[in-house]
Design a protein around this motif. Structure first.
Motif, PDB file in Angstrom:
ATOM      1  N   LEU A  56       0.850  -1.191   0.000  1.00 30.67           N
ATOM      2  CA  LEU A  56       0.000   0.000   0.000  1.00 30.67           C
ATOM      3  C   LEU A  56       0.884   1.238   0.000  1.00 30.67           C
ATOM      4  CD1 LEU A  56      -2.707  -0.877   2.665  1.00 30.67           C
ATOM      5  CD2 LEU A  56      -2.933  -0.958   0.200  1.00 30.67           C
ATOM      6  N   ASP A  57       0.606   2.173  -0.894  1.00 29.00           N
ATOM      7  CA  ASP A  57       1.305   3.437  -0.778  1.00 29.00           C
ATOM      8  C   ASP A  57       0.674   4.262   0.338  1.00 29.00           C
ATOM      9  OD1 ASP A  57      -1.025   4.482  -1.713  1.00 29.00           O
ATOM     10  OD2 ASP A  57      -0.292   4.850  -3.755  1.00 29.00           O
ATOM     11  N   LEU A  58       1.270   5.414   0.622  1.00 31.25           N
ATOM     12  CA  LEU A  58       0.815   6.174   1.780  1.00 31.25           C
ATOM     13  C   LEU A  58      -0.597   6.706   1.602  1.00 31.25           C
ATOM     14  CD1 LEU A  58       1.787   7.046   4.525  1.00 31.25           C
ATOM     15  CD2 LEU A  58       2.607   9.183   3.524  1.00 31.25           C
ATOM     16  N   GLN A  59      -0.933   7.107   0.392  1.00 25.73           N
ATOM     17  CA  GLN A  59      -2.287   7.578   0.130  1.00 25.73           C
ATOM     18  C   GLN A  59      -3.295   6.479   0.413  1.00 25.73           C
ATOM     19  OE1 GLN A  59      -3.522  10.411  -0.658  1.00 25.73           O
ATOM     20  NE2 GLN A  59      -2.019  11.700  -1.656  1.00 25.73           N
ATOM     21  N   GLU A  60      -2.985   5.256  -0.048  1.00 23.65           N
ATOM     22  CA  GLU A  60      -3.908   4.143   0.160  1.00 23.65           C
ATOM     23  C   GLU A  60      -4.002   3.794   1.639  1.00 23.65           C
ATOM     24  OE1 GLU A  60      -6.794   2.034  -1.495  1.00 23.65           O
ATOM     25  OE2 GLU A  60      -5.370   3.216  -2.644  1.00 23.65           O
ATOM     26  N   ALA A  61      -2.861   3.886   2.329  1.00 25.78           N
ATOM     27  CA  ALA A  61      -2.878   3.593   3.762  1.00 25.78           C
ATOM     28  C   ALA A  61      -3.722   4.614   4.517  1.00 25.78           C
ATOM     29  CB  ALA A  61      -1.453   3.582   4.308  1.00 25.78           C
ATOM     30  N   LEU A  62      -3.619   5.861   4.087  1.00 23.80           N
ATOM     31  CA  LEU A  62      -4.430   6.898   4.715  1.00 23.80           C
ATOM     32  C   LEU A  62      -5.907   6.617   4.526  1.00 23.80           C
ATOM     33  CD1 LEU A  62      -4.693   9.600   6.129  1.00 23.80           C
ATOM     34  CD2 LEU A  62      -4.446  10.729   3.919  1.00 23.80           C
ATOM     35  N   ARG A  63      -6.269   6.255   3.286  1.00 25.78           N
ATOM     36  CA  ARG A  63      -7.672   5.940   3.034  1.00 25.78           C
ATOM     37  C   ARG A  63      -8.088   4.692   3.803  1.00 25.78           C
ATOM     38  NH1 ARG A  63      -6.174   7.253  -2.687  1.00 25.78           N
ATOM     39  NH2 ARG A  63      -6.894   9.373  -3.055  1.00 25.78           N
ATOM     40  N   ALA A  64      -7.190   3.703   3.891  1.00 23.34           N
ATOM     41  CA  ALA A  64      -7.516   2.494   4.637  1.00 23.34           C
ATOM     42  C   ALA A  64      -7.718   2.807   6.103  1.00 23.34           C
ATOM     43  CB  ALA A  64      -6.409   1.453   4.462  1.00 23.34           C
ATOM     44  N   GLY A  65      -6.881   3.713   6.638  1.00 24.26           N
ATOM     45  CA  GLY A  65      -7.070   4.097   8.033  1.00 24.26           C
ATOM     46  C   GLY A  65      -8.397   4.774   8.245  1.00 24.26           C
ATOM     47  N   ALA A  66      -8.803   5.645   7.293  1.00 27.52           N
ATOM     48  CA  ALA A  66     -10.118   6.267   7.399  1.00 27.52           C
ATOM     49  C   ALA A  66     -11.202   5.226   7.263  1.00 27.52           C
ATOM     50  CB  ALA A  66     -10.270   7.343   6.323  1.00 27.52           C
ATOM     51  N   GLY A  67     -10.955   4.203   6.380  1.00 24.45           N
ATOM     52  CA  GLY A  67     -11.939   3.132   6.250  1.00 24.45           C
ATOM     53  C   GLY A  67     -12.092   2.376   7.542  1.00 24.45           C
ATOM     54  N   ALA A  68     -10.993   2.204   8.289  1.00 24.81           N
ATOM     55  CA  ALA A  68     -11.110   1.516   9.572  1.00 24.81           C
ATOM     56  C   ALA A  68     -11.990   2.307  10.523  1.00 24.81           C
ATOM     57  CB  ALA A  68      -9.716   1.320  10.172  1.00 24.81           C
ATOM     58  N   ARG A  69     -11.952   3.635  10.379  1.00 19.50           N
ATOM     59  CA  ARG A  69     -12.824   4.434  11.235  1.00 19.50           C
ATOM     60  C   ARG A  69     -14.290   4.203  10.896  1.00 19.50           C
ATOM     61  NH1 ARG A  69      -8.531   7.828   9.967  1.00 19.50           N
ATOM     62  NH2 ARG A  69      -7.307   8.525  11.756  1.00 19.50           N
ATOM     63  N   LEU A  70     -14.526   3.780   9.667  1.00 14.80           N
ATOM     64  CA  LEU A  70     -15.894   3.466   9.282  1.00 14.80           C
ATOM     65  C   LEU A  70     -16.334   2.107   9.798  1.00 14.80           C
ATOM     66  CD1 LEU A  70     -15.929   4.654   5.575  1.00 14.80           C
ATOM     67  CD2 LEU A  70     -17.194   5.664   7.465  1.00 14.80           C
ATOM     68  N   GLY A  71     -15.420   1.346  10.344  1.00 13.30           N
ATOM     69  CA  GLY A  71     -15.770   0.048  10.882  1.00 13.30           C
ATOM     70  C   GLY A  71     -15.558  -1.079   9.895  1.00 13.30           C
ATOM     71  N   THR A  72     -14.796  -0.853   8.819  1.00 14.87           N
ATOM     72  CA  THR A  72     -14.565  -1.913   7.845  1.00 14.87           C
ATOM     73  C   THR A  72     -13.275  -2.630   8.155  1.00 14.87           C
ATOM     74  OG1 THR A  72     -13.358  -0.452   6.364  1.00 14.87           O
ATOM     75  CG2 THR A  72     -15.738  -0.589   6.079  1.00 14.87           C
ATOM     76  N   GLU A  73     -13.188  -3.884   7.737  1.00 14.99           N
ATOM     77  CA  GLU A  73     -11.941  -4.631   7.787  1.00 14.99           C
ATOM     78  C   GLU A  73     -11.361  -4.604   6.383  1.00 14.99           C
ATOM     79  OE1 GLU A  73     -12.715  -8.463   9.310  1.00 14.99           O
ATOM     80  OE2 GLU A  73     -13.653  -7.739  11.144  1.00 14.99           O
ATOM     81  N   LEU A 130     -15.656  11.612   4.253  1.00 13.19           N
ATOM     82  CA  LEU A 130     -14.850  11.216   5.403  1.00 13.19           C
ATOM     83  C   LEU A 130     -13.480  10.732   4.961  1.00 13.19           C
ATOM     84  CD1 LEU A 130     -14.475  10.544   8.402  1.00 13.19           C
ATOM     85  CD2 LEU A 130     -15.602   8.361   7.983  1.00 13.19           C
ATOM     86  N   LEU A 131     -13.434   9.943   3.913  1.00 10.68           N
ATOM     87  CA  LEU A 131     -12.162   9.454   3.396  1.00 10.68           C
ATOM     88  C   LEU A 131     -11.342  10.574   2.776  1.00 10.68           C
ATOM     89  CD1 LEU A 131     -13.580   6.196   1.835  1.00 10.68           C
ATOM     90  CD2 LEU A 131     -12.000   6.315   3.758  1.00 10.68           C
ATOM     91  N   ALA A 132     -11.999  11.483   2.058  1.00  8.83           N
ATOM     92  CA  ALA A 132     -11.284  12.587   1.401  1.00  8.83           C
ATOM     93  C   ALA A 132     -10.852  13.653   2.387  1.00  8.83           C
ATOM     94  CB  ALA A 132     -12.180  13.211   0.322  1.00  8.83           C
ATOM     95  N   MET A 133     -11.400  13.625   3.621  1.00 11.05           N
ATOM     96  CA  MET A 133     -10.994  14.559   4.665  1.00 11.05           C
ATOM     97  C   MET A 133      -9.922  13.961   5.567  1.00 11.05           C
ATOM     98  SD  MET A 133     -12.649  17.408   4.277  1.00 11.05           S
ATOM     99  CE  MET A 133     -14.177  18.122   3.641  1.00 11.05           C
ATOM    100  N   GLY A 134      -9.309  12.870   5.164  1.00 11.73           N
ATOM    101  CA  GLY A 134      -8.269  12.274   5.978  1.00 11.73           C
ATOM    102  C   GLY A 134      -8.801  11.639   7.247  1.00 11.73           C
ATOM    103  N   GLY A 135     -10.052  11.218   7.238  1.00 14.73           N
ATOM    104  CA  GLY A 135     -10.641  10.576   8.398  1.00 14.73           C
ATOM    105  C   GLY A 135     -11.345  11.533   9.334  1.00 14.73           C
ATOM    106  N   VAL A 136     -11.337  12.843   9.026  1.00 14.38           N
ATOM    107  CA  VAL A 136     -12.018  13.827   9.864  1.00 14.38           C
ATOM    108  C   VAL A 136     -13.450  13.981   9.374  1.00 14.38           C
ATOM    109  CG1 VAL A 136     -12.010  16.198  10.708  1.00 14.38           C
ATOM    110  CG2 VAL A 136      -9.853  15.037  10.248  1.00 14.38           C
TER     111      VAL A 136
END
Length: 616
Positions: free
Chosen positions: A34-51, A172-178
């Motif tokens: 995962l590049d950093l952009q994808e990791a950032l989006r994945a981290g925001a996705g985790a905030r959504l409750g996804t695995e 939410l994903l485009a706001m970096g998880g905010v």
């Protein structure tokens, strides 16, 4: 319509081969880079409750999908089941071309079709293939897909959204998880979303914490227009989403579902040029980005939520003409508003205040009042009426001074009356108030102090409470902050001033003023005039002019004037010196004037004498 494809292999063998093929082709999750952009989006996705594993993915849903609304697309996994003596269950994933392939049944073009239609068609094909046994088809796992987010977001670009996403999920994903809601409440980040420069930032800085600090540095006068989010579908359909309405009402219709490849754009807007201001009795006052079809009610829904219609009146000020109109509840939905307009909500509760009843009432407390409507009689009834030993004739009504500049006078009054404050500070506050109140008056020092003490005191309403409660009397309307004070009748007359033992003396009908003074120990040294203060009106009368005394009245024995503290003594002495000097100067001026007049008269007499002598 799809064309069924028949093969010579049995359904169970087809299923086994398909599962084996999928397992062989699936890359291990650990090997995914995962590049950093994808990791950032994945981290925001985790905030959504996804695995966010690349194999199977589970995500919380809002409930059972509506087959009539959900559009099938590449990546959706279907569960197929057939009954009989050898039941078969297997999964089939929609291909990148939008084809659902079912071994021994056929292939089906399912992309962008409602789930209900797909289930109906596939179910019919299964029933034709497997006769006399039960068959079923169901969506086992909804897919993830990409949407494109641009505009007033911290991380614009392609976003991998969770299954069954809504507009807020993409933001939410485009706001970096905010969450967008948090951006609205956080102050600087809300004003800092002109962040196109983030694209030039080093990848190592693209973490949620770094984004927040970076956004603070990029603060601008523009804000995200969350009421005008534009969603463009691949088929050309355009939605104008009001996300603030969703936050205010919770209605999911204002936070619609996204489809594969949707483009979500959050515009910037200038509050001064493109905003509508909402203030007054609202839960969320502030500036809102104007929509093309806005009405006054639309703005109130965003600012008040479900209580948008529970208003008594709304004052609308037009930006173009500065015209002000008052709207009733029935006018809100029919009144358009535009950029620059201002709405001020007047609620009935804004007319409510409190008035307090203290002292000899049955239930002393603060009670709700409507200014100009609730009367003094209403307050007393709310307080349960008077106690049996209430001194009604001594009751009085206090009223808070006006707010500007009265609040300053109230502060001075509290300072002067506070015994815990140092005396020098209290006197300084009083002197300042005296100067402020009487700077243009010809009053001397003592008179200015007296005026200041009267002005800073908590004001009483000029009303006789006992008379106001009598039958036929004019009603006394209350205001917010009023305070009714009802003293107790202690069955005594207060004797104060220059007496030996001042205090309460038991009331006896027919007793004279001198008898009360004698009961208080007699007059002290320096005693002068005697006054009687009526408990009902507060009027001071010389003892010789006062009528019969009543319980609650006050006797005041005055004394020879004297200053009570060193500072005042010095000021009084200085004042008297100035008065003496002014009298001396006036006397000298008078003397000089008389001297000049006498000299003029003498000169005139001499001239007349010369004329008379010359005429002889």
């Amino acid at each position: 319509m799809s064309t069924p494809v028949r093969t010579a292999l049995g359904p169970r063998l087809h299923a086994a081969l398909l599962l084996t093929l999928v397992a062989a082709l699936a890359p291990p999750a650990a090997a995914q880079g995962l590049d950093l952009q994808e990791a950032l989006r994945a981290g925001a996705g985790a905030r959504l409750g996804t695995e966010t594993a690349f194999g199977t993915e589970t995500a919380p849903l809002e409930g059972a999908l509506d087959p009539a609304l959900y559009l099938v697309g590449p990546g959706d996994a279907f569960a197929i089941s057939t009954g009989g003596q050898l039941p078969v269950q297997y999964r089939s994933v929609v291909s990148a071309e939008g084809i659902l392939l079912l071994p021994d049944v056929g292939s089906f073009e399912v992309a962008d079709r409602p789930l209900a239609d797909v289930k109906r068609e596939v179910g019919a094909a299964l029933a034709r293939t497997y006769r006399n046994v039960g068959t079923s088809v169901a969506l086992a796992e909804p897919r993830r897909f990409y949407v494109h987010v641009s505009g007033a977001v911290l991380d614009p670009g392609r976003v991998l959204v969770p299954p069954v996403p809504r507009v807020e999920d993409a933001l939410l994903l485009a706001m970096g998880g905010v969450p967008p809601r948090q951006l609205l409440e956080s102050g600087p980040p809300r004003q800092a979303l002109a962040v196109r420069a983030l694209q030039a930032t080093a990848p190592s800085d693209l973490s949620p914490g770094a984004i927040s600090s970076r956004a603070d540095l990029l603060a601008s006068d523009y804000e995200p227009a969350f009421r005008n989010i534009r969603v463009e579908r691949r088929d050309g359909e355009v939605l104008l989403v009001d996300l603030l309405r969703y936050y205010a009402t919770g209605n999911p219709a204002s936070n619609p579902y996204l489809h594969d490849g949707d483009a979500v754009h959050v515009p910037f807007f200038s509050p001064d040029a493109e905003g509508v201001w909402v203030d007054g009795a609202v839960a969320e006052p502030g500036v809102y980005d104007a929509r093309p079809d806005d009405t006054a009610r639309d703005l109130l829904v965003g600012a008040r939520g479900a209580s948008a219609d529970d208003v008594s009146a709304v004052r609308l000020v037009r930006a173009a003409t500065a015209e002000a109109v008052v709207l009733g509840p029935a006018d809100l939905a029919a009144t358009p508003v535009g950029a620059g307009d201002r709405l001020y909500v007047l609620d009935e509760t804004s007319l409510l205040g409190t008035a307090e009843a203290v002292g000899a009432v049955r239930f002393p407390a603060a009670y709700r009042v409507v200014e100009g409507q609730t009367t003094l009689r209403d307050l007393i009834e709310a307080a349960g009426g008077f106690e049996d030993d209430a001194l009604v004739r001594g009751a009085y009504l206090e009223r808070r001074a006006p707010s500007t500049p009265g609040e300053r006078r109230l502060d001075v009054a509290a300072l002067v009356a506070d015994p815990t404050v140092e005396e020098e500070l209290r006197q300084a506050a009083l002197a300042a108030a005296a100067y402020d109140r009487a700077r243009l008056s010809p009053l001397d020092f003592l008179d200015r102090q007296y005026l200041a003490r009267e002005a800073v005191a908590y004001q009483r309403v000029s009303v006789n409470v006992e008379a106001a409660l009598s039958s036929g009397a004019e009603a006394v309307a209350l205001r917010d902050g009023d305070r009714l004070v009802v003293p107790y009748d202690i069955g005594a007359v207060s004797v104060i001033g220059q007496v030996v033992q001042g205090g309460y003396v038991p009331y006896v009908a027919g007793r004279t003023v001198e008898e009360y003074i004698a009961a208080a120990g007699g007059r002290g040294p320096g005693a002068t005039d005697v006054y009687v203060v009526d408990a009902a009106t507060g009027a001071y009368r010389p003892a010789a002019e006062a009528g019969p005394l009543r319980s609650g009245d006050l006797i005041f024995v005055n004394r020879t004037p004297v200053a009570d503290d060193l500072v005042t003594q010095q000021l009084v002495i200085q004042e008297r010196q100035l008065q003496v000097q002014e009298r001396r100067e006036r006397n000298e001026a008078t003397f000089r004037l008389l001297t000049a007049i006498a000299q003029s008269l003498s000169a005139t007499a001499a001239v007349i004498s010369v004329i008379i002598l010359a005429s002889r």
